[in-house]
Scaffold this motif. Structure first.
Motif, short mmCIF file in Angstrom:
data_model
loop_
_atom_site.label_atom_id
_atom_site.label_comp_id
_atom_site.label_asym_id
_atom_site.label_seq_id
_atom_site.Cartn_x
_atom_site.Cartn_y
_atom_site.Cartn_z
N SER A 419 0.84 -1.20 0.00
CA SER A 419 0.00 0.00 0.00
C SER A 419 0.88 1.25 0.00
O SER A 419 2.10 1.16 -0.12
N ASP A 420 0.21 2.40 0.15
CA ASP A 420 0.90 3.70 0.17
C ASP A 420 1.65 3.93 -1.13
O ASP A 420 2.82 4.33 -1.14
N LEU A 421 0.98 3.64 -2.25
CA LEU A 421 1.52 3.90 -3.58
C LEU A 421 0.52 4.78 -4.33
O LEU A 421 -0.30 4.29 -5.11
N PRO A 422 0.56 6.09 -4.10
CA PRO A 422 -0.48 6.96 -4.67
C PRO A 422 -0.44 6.97 -6.19
O PRO A 422 0.62 6.95 -6.81
N THR A 423 -1.62 6.99 -6.78
CA THR A 423 -1.76 7.07 -8.24
C THR A 423 -2.93 7.97 -8.58
O THR A 423 -3.98 7.92 -7.92
N MET A 424 -2.76 8.80 -9.59
CA MET A 424 -3.80 9.72 -10.02
C MET A 424 -4.11 9.60 -11.51
O MET A 424 -4.80 10.44 -12.07
N PHE A 425 -3.58 8.56 -12.14
CA PHE A 425 -3.78 8.39 -13.58
C PHE A 425 -4.40 7.02 -13.83
O PHE A 425 -4.03 6.03 -13.17
N PRO A 426 -5.29 6.92 -14.80
CA PRO A 426 -5.94 5.63 -15.09
C PRO A 426 -5.07 4.67 -15.89
O PRO A 426 -5.56 3.60 -16.28
N MET A 427 -3.82 5.04 -16.14
CA MET A 427 -2.95 4.13 -16.89
C MET A 427 -1.61 3.90 -16.19
O MET A 427 -0.64 3.47 -16.82
N THR A 428 -1.53 4.16 -14.88
CA THR A 428 -0.32 3.86 -14.13
C THR A 428 -0.11 2.35 -14.14
O THR A 428 -0.98 1.59 -13.74
N ASP A 429 1.04 1.91 -14.61
CA ASP A 429 1.22 0.48 -14.81
C ASP A 429 2.32 -0.09 -13.92
O ASP A 429 2.94 0.62 -13.13
#
Length: 616
Positions: A419-429
């Motif tokens: 956890s604690d892996l922030p993402t704000m894009f719908p294509m973070t891979d």
């Protein structure tokens, strides 16, 4: 009747055909009796022939081997010929010992010749007391040089084993280059299987091509295009043959372009008024991502907001090959946000908006083979699912700021979760390292609130073993090429970075960093069109080359900055004295020149008629 061979006919023809019967039946061959053969005799003869050939071949082979052994024995005897006087005693000793051994073991030698000792004679001490000789004369400490070499080999083996135990040392991050894609987010990365070309796509609708072998230190793309017009690029991927690129954008129609950017095919758009999406020929809503089949050339798949995953063939763009329809446990539609093939291409995996991960057999589209309904939090877009190279593990990057690892063989709970892996894009891979020991993903940050990172997890323990600070923007895309051993990263501020190690990486970015930046060529322009003829075939008086002759004689600044009116009036006197164009035409009708009188605006208003002055 005796049989003389396999080919002899044991049956005989009967008496000739009846002429009357031949006339009645209409052909002359009627009435002959068929020949009969003794098949057992033929088989027996064939078997004997085969046995005879095999025996001859075996004898020839044994004879050849025996001759080779004799040659080898003769060569060894020549090599061990004595060169000193002291060797005679050894020879006598060996002869006596050989005579004793021959007298005691004559029966064994007569049975087999392979047990004879071949080579140089044994030393006398070894013949008398072989045990003590081995302990005292042969065994002992190694010479100093050999001992040092062995210690160095042991050290190298220790370093290799340590490097194998610690996969962090294999991360190629000692050097980096930065490719300027634009000012907006780099939302797609693709690298061909050979690692020669990189393609980037972004929110600015542009797709840019980068050739590592053709670039210099300026790091400029050799081609830029907008294949989907005003739609953001969401996914780019080279085919397994490297000759086509799958382009997935925000539209409902995926495109396939070749290596140079020319369109190969475009998927058809489906009928949005049909309720059952399996009956439409294509997608009816915005696409999310796409993927090529790893084995079959020309097959790829896409997922869309119309709640379907569709398989396509490049040769048939007018209709999809098959349709997968993700469903909730209650049988309702659910939108897939990402999809991928397994490494062998037999499985199709998709992650959905309700947090579930569903896996189908590629040939069975009705019911999923595996279905885990709460893989990630419902309502969050799972941005990536990726299979390991061995095909047993699946990694999922969730919109709930987590990264999870799954065993495909026991798909009932996650193996690990981070956890604690922030993402704000719908294509973070996320992706696996070439040796399958590490898993990589990126993190997102708000603008001006830190730097995006590339985070590495060990697959066996899922410990957070390494991090790389990329830039002061989010890390959206990451790609670890197995052949180059280089990591490509797409960021939220329009940059594409390539990380490599000169010792651990191959080609790729290493090809262009060593090239110096090319100087801009100055274009030689001509102010007028001239026909140039070389006088006598030589232009040496004006310079060594034709270009120098052109610059000195023609490509000069011939612009006139003077007043154009003054330039014309300069010729007025000559025109009046010697009229040529206009004046001779009026010489008879108007010998004296008369000019029109130009009136001012006030005079025109004064001479205006009364009816024009009246106001209507």
């Amino acid at each position: 009747m005796e049989r003389s061979g396999a080919s002899e006919v044991i049956g005989s023809e009967t008496s000739g055909p009846d002429p009357q019967l031949a006339v009645t039946m209409g052909f002359t061959g009627f009435g002959k009796k068929a020949r009969t053969f003794d098949l057992e005799a033929m088989f027996e003869q064939t078997r004997r022939t085969a046995v005879e050939r095999s025996r001859k071949t075996l004898e020839a082979r044994e004879k050849e081997e025996e001759m080779n052994r004799e040659k080898e024995l003769r060569r060894q005897n020549e090599d061990i010929e004595p060169t000193s006087s002291g060797s005679s005693a050894v020879r006598d000793c060996s002869k006596s010992s050989s005579r004793e051994s021959s007298s005691s073991g004559s029966e064994e030698n007569s049975d087999s010749s392979d047990d004879e000792l071949i080579g140089p004679p044994l030393p006398p001490k070894m013949v008398e007391d072989p045990v003590n000789f081995m302990e005292t004369d042969i065994l002992g400490p190694l010479p100093p040089p050999l001992r040092e070499e062995v210690e160095e080999d042991d050290d190298d083996d220790g370093e290799d084993s340590e490097e194998e135990e610690n996969p962090v040392q294999k991360i190629p991050d000692s050097h980096e280059i930065t490719l300027k894609h634009g000012t907006k987010t780099v939302s797609a990365l693709g690298l061909d299987p050979s690692g020669a070309r990189l393609v980037t796509g972004g929110y600015d609708y542009d797709v840019k091509f980068w050739d590592f072998a053709g670039m210099d230190a300026s790091f400029k793309a050799f081609r830029s295009l907008q294949p989907c017009e005003c739609h953001q690029i969401k996914s780019l991927q080279y085919s397994n043959t490297g000759d086509m690129i799958l382009v997935v954008s925000g539209s409902s129609q995926a495109k396939v372009i070749d290596r140079d950017g020319f369109e190969v095919m475009e998927c058809i758009k489906g009928d949005q008024y049909i309720v059952d999406m399996a009956n439409t020929k294509g997608h009816t809503a915005m696409l999310h991502t796409g993927s090529w089949h790893p084995k079959i050339k020309g097959e790829f798949m896409t997922c869309s907001n119309d709640a379907t995953v569709r398989l396509w063939e490049v040769e048939n763009p007018k209709k999809q090959k098959s349709v997968f329809k993700p469903r909730t446990m209650q049988g309702k539609k659910v939108v897939p946000t990402t999809c991928t093939y397994s490494r062998d291409g037999n499985l199709v995996a998709a992650a959905c908006q309700n947090g579930s991960i569903q896996i189908w057999d590629r040939n069975l589209t009705v019911h999923p083979k595996f279905h885990y309904k709460q893989a990630h939090n419902p309502g969050t877009d799972t941005s990536c699912v990726a299979f390991s190279y061995d095909g047993n593990v699946l990694a999922s990057r969730g919109g709930d700021d987590t990264l999870k690892l799954w065993d495909v063989r026991q798909f009932n709970k996650p193996l690990f979760s981070a956890s604690d892996l922030p993402t704000m894009f719908p294509m973070t891979d996320c992706c696996f390292s070439p040796d399958d020991k590490l898993i990589v993903t990126g993190t997102s940050v708000q603008r001006g609130c830190g730097s995006g990172k590339l985070v590495f997890f060990e697959r066996r323990t899922f410990q957070r073993v390494y991090e790389i600070d990329i830039t002061d923007a989010s890390v959206v895309r990451c790609l670890w090429h197995p052949k180059l051993n280089q990591i490509m990263v797409g960021t939220g501020n329009g940059l594409a970075k390539v990380y490599y190690d000169p010792n651990k990486s191959q080609r790729g970015a290493k090809l262009c960093v060593v090239k110096t930046q090319r100087k801009a060529k100055q274009a030689e322009t001509l102010t007028q069109d001239y026909i140039i003829t070389r006088r006598g075939g030589r232009v040496g008086t004006h310079g060594g080359t034709l270009s120098s002759y052109i610059v000195k004689n023609i490509a000069l600044d011939k612009t006139d900055d003077s007043n154009p009116r003054e330039a014309i009036l300069r010729h007025a006197k000559a025109a009046e004295d010697n009229p040529y164009w206009v004046s001779p035409a009026y010489s008879k009708t108007q010998p004296k020149t008369m000019f029109a009188q130009v009136e001012s605006d006030d005079e025109e208003a004064k001479n205006e008629p009364e009816w024009k002055k009246r106001k209507i």
